[in-house]
Design an enzyme around this catalytic site. Sequence first.
Site, mmCIF file in Angstrom:
data_model
loop_
_atom_site.group_PDB
_atom_site.id
_atom_site.type_symbol
_atom_site.label_atom_id
_atom_site.label_comp_id
_atom_site.label_asym_id
_atom_site.label_seq_id
_atom_site.Cartn_x
_atom_site.Cartn_y
_atom_site.Cartn_z
ATOM 1 N N LYS A 80 0.865 -1.182 0.000
ATOM 2 C CA LYS A 80 0.000 0.000 0.000
ATOM 3 C C LYS A 80 0.901 1.231 0.000
ATOM 4 O O LYS A 80 2.067 1.151 0.404
ATOM 5 C CB LYS A 80 -0.870 -0.013 1.277
ATOM 6 C CG LYS A 80 -2.086 0.854 1.206
ATOM 7 C CD LYS A 80 -3.293 0.122 0.636
ATOM 8 C CE LYS A 80 -4.492 1.042 0.541
ATOM 9 N NZ LYS A 80 -5.684 0.367 0.043
ATOM 10 N N GLY A 181 -20.403 7.120 4.921
ATOM 11 C CA GLY A 181 -19.510 7.495 3.823
ATOM 12 C C GLY A 181 -20.130 7.120 2.494
ATOM 13 O O GLY A 181 -20.231 5.936 2.160
ATOM 14 N N VAL A 182 -20.588 8.147 1.762
ATOM 15 C CA VAL A 182 -21.201 7.858 0.452
ATOM 16 C C VAL A 182 -20.338 8.474 -0.651
ATOM 17 O O VAL A 182 -20.793 9.239 -1.479
ATOM 18 C CB VAL A 182 -22.682 8.322 0.378
ATOM 19 C CG1 VAL A 182 -23.570 7.304 1.036
ATOM 20 C CG2 VAL A 182 -22.899 9.693 1.038
ATOM 21 N N GLY A 183 -19.046 8.117 -0.592
ATOM 22 C CA GLY A 183 -18.100 8.497 -1.644
ATOM 23 C C GLY A 183 -18.209 7.502 -2.776
ATOM 24 O O GLY A 183 -19.304 7.069 -3.147
ATOM 25 N N VAL A 185 -17.263 4.147 -3.127
ATOM 26 C CA VAL A 185 -17.811 2.825 -2.788
ATOM 27 C C VAL A 185 -19.221 2.956 -2.215
ATOM 28 O O VAL A 185 -20.151 2.248 -2.630
ATOM 29 C CB VAL A 185 -16.879 2.103 -1.782
ATOM 30 C CG1 VAL A 185 -17.510 0.804 -1.300
ATOM 31 C CG2 VAL A 185 -15.530 1.841 -2.408
HETATM 32 P P1 NAD Z 1 -13.965 8.119 -1.064
HETATM 33 O O1 NAD Z 1 -12.935 9.106 -0.632
HETATM 34 O O2 NAD Z 1 -14.507 8.207 -2.435
HETATM 35 O O3 NAD Z 1 -15.210 8.140 -0.057
HETATM 36 C C1 NAD Z 1 -15.075 8.148 1.320
HETATM 37 C C2 NAD Z 1 -16.175 9.059 1.854
HETATM 38 O O4 NAD Z 1 -16.204 8.960 3.267
HETATM 39 C C3 NAD Z 1 -15.963 10.535 1.517
HETATM 40 O O5 NAD Z 1 -17.130 11.039 0.881
HETATM 41 C C4 NAD Z 1 -15.709 11.200 2.865
HETATM 42 O O6 NAD Z 1 -16.209 12.514 2.937
HETATM 43 C C5 NAD Z 1 -16.453 10.257 3.780
HETATM 44 N N1 NAD Z 1 -16.029 10.291 5.174
HETATM 45 C C6 NAD Z 1 -14.787 10.352 5.693
HETATM 46 N N2 NAD Z 1 -14.834 10.322 7.038
HETATM 47 C C7 NAD Z 1 -16.147 10.232 7.380
HETATM 48 C C8 NAD Z 1 -16.840 10.160 8.609
HETATM 49 N N3 NAD Z 1 -16.204 10.179 9.774
HETATM 50 N N4 NAD Z 1 -18.192 10.054 8.572
HETATM 51 C C9 NAD Z 1 -18.871 10.043 7.410
HETATM 52 N N5 NAD Z 1 -18.254 10.108 6.204
HETATM 53 C C10 NAD Z 1 -16.912 10.211 6.192
HETATM 54 O O7 NAD Z 1 -13.308 6.665 -0.787
HETATM 55 P P2 NAD Z 1 -13.793 5.263 -1.341
HETATM 56 O O8 NAD Z 1 -12.948 4.891 -2.496
HETATM 57 O O9 NAD Z 1 -15.256 5.233 -1.460
HETATM 58 O O10 NAD Z 1 -13.341 4.306 -0.142
HETATM 59 C C11 NAD Z 1 -14.102 4.210 1.048
HETATM 60 C C12 NAD Z 1 -13.486 3.160 1.969
HETATM 61 O O11 NAD Z 1 -13.447 1.895 1.292
HETATM 62 C C13 NAD Z 1 -12.035 3.443 2.383
HETATM 63 O O12 NAD Z 1 -11.802 2.950 3.679
HETATM 64 C C14 NAD Z 1 -11.218 2.624 1.390
HETATM 65 O O13 NAD Z 1 -9.946 2.289 1.877
HETATM 66 C C15 NAD Z 1 -12.107 1.416 1.256
HETATM 67 N N6 NAD Z 1 -11.928 0.671 0.023
HETATM 68 C C16 NAD Z 1 -12.114 1.288 -1.168
HETATM 69 C C17 NAD Z 1 -11.991 0.540 -2.333
HETATM 70 C C18 NAD Z 1 -12.249 1.157 -3.680
HETATM 71 O O14 NAD Z 1 -12.423 0.397 -4.646
HETATM 72 N N7 NAD Z 1 -12.309 2.466 -3.799
HETATM 73 C C19 NAD Z 1 -11.628 -0.823 -2.272
HETATM 74 C C20 NAD Z 1 -11.479 -1.404 -1.021
HETATM 75 C C21 NAD Z 1 -11.619 -0.659 0.135
#
Ligand code: NAD
Length: 349
Positions: A80, A181-183, A185
Amino acid sequence: MTVFSNPAFDNHERVLFCRDEPTGLCAIIAIHSTALGPAAGGTRLWTYAEDDDALYDVLRLSQGMSYKNAMAGLKFGGGKAVIMKTPGFDGSDALFERFGEFVDTLGGDYITAEDVGMSVEIMETIARKTRYVSGLPLKSGRAGGDPSPKTAYGIYHGIRAAVQARLDRHDLEGLRVAVQGVGHVGYYLCKLLHDAGATLVVSDLDEARVDRACSEFGAERVGGPDILSADVDVLAPCALGAILHEKSIPEIKARIIAGGANNQLRSREDGQRLADAGILYAPDYVINAGGIINVACEYFGDVDDEGVMDLVAQIGPRLAEIFDEAQRTGEPTNVIADRKAQEIITAAA
Ligand code: NAD
């Protein structure tokens, strides 16, 4: 800053500290294990209060990738990277290109892709300087592109398996699911759950993202940490890690925790706490492997997009086996998953 005695060190093979003054790049690349193949795992772009926090984060995430890749049956070891958003960080192309050069010095022992804060566009910039990068734009019918829809698809299958194991239900109609977290994923997961008839409760630090989930999926909004104690059937953490611990666990009303965030447990003992509280926990690195499965198929070029979906759907049965073993033995699910992953890595080494 402690490295070898860091609580998250866990016999990492290599840790590379990357600094480039002209571009302001401060990054750490951690390679936990190459026993199963090149270490693969995304790069996280984040603001850390202290350098120690960045090191601890990258070491934990990297070890998690070893376990995730092993459990997903991939020919990848675990690694990572984190790029630190330091004061004055400008996110220039030059900074990401320089990061690509650091990745390249590892000669393919580390393959990067997207994680929190990154995008397909940034991956393309990194790829100008190294071929050891995945998560690049999707070519028609081929595996590739933003891995997050595949991650969400795997979580969706994981939730179905958990609902069957714990609630003895085959469908999600009317089920209440809280998504923290509605980013990337979280958004795609909400879409799948909404299409399956679930009722959603959501939170995010970014209000615009909450607005989007509310208007598109009729989700209910909850402020800040209250999402963890929402009155729901399933809690799906999809933000950052370390949210499950001795203080938060007693407040949780959901009977299932199944979401995409990495390192959801603050410590290994929290798995036992969840089991004691009667909460079924889907080990994070098993349920969120859809993205890395997509990355592997893109990197090795051996499976098309449809094949990726089939492989990702296998996350459901894989979790069902763990739930079954937990039911039979009384062991926490995270302990079972760790043991299975360690056995696979040890056999390969
Ligand atoms: P992202 O940055 O697109 O979305 C994360 C969201 O969480 C953001 O909108 C952020 O504002 C929000 N957030 C952060 N802290 C918060 C809190 N305390 N309360 C509420 N919302 C909060 O990231 P992503 O790519 O969607 O990844 C999300 C999680 O999934 C991470 O932990 C990442 O490591 C994990 N993950 C992602 C993938 C992938 O394919 N992107 C794969 C495996 C694991």
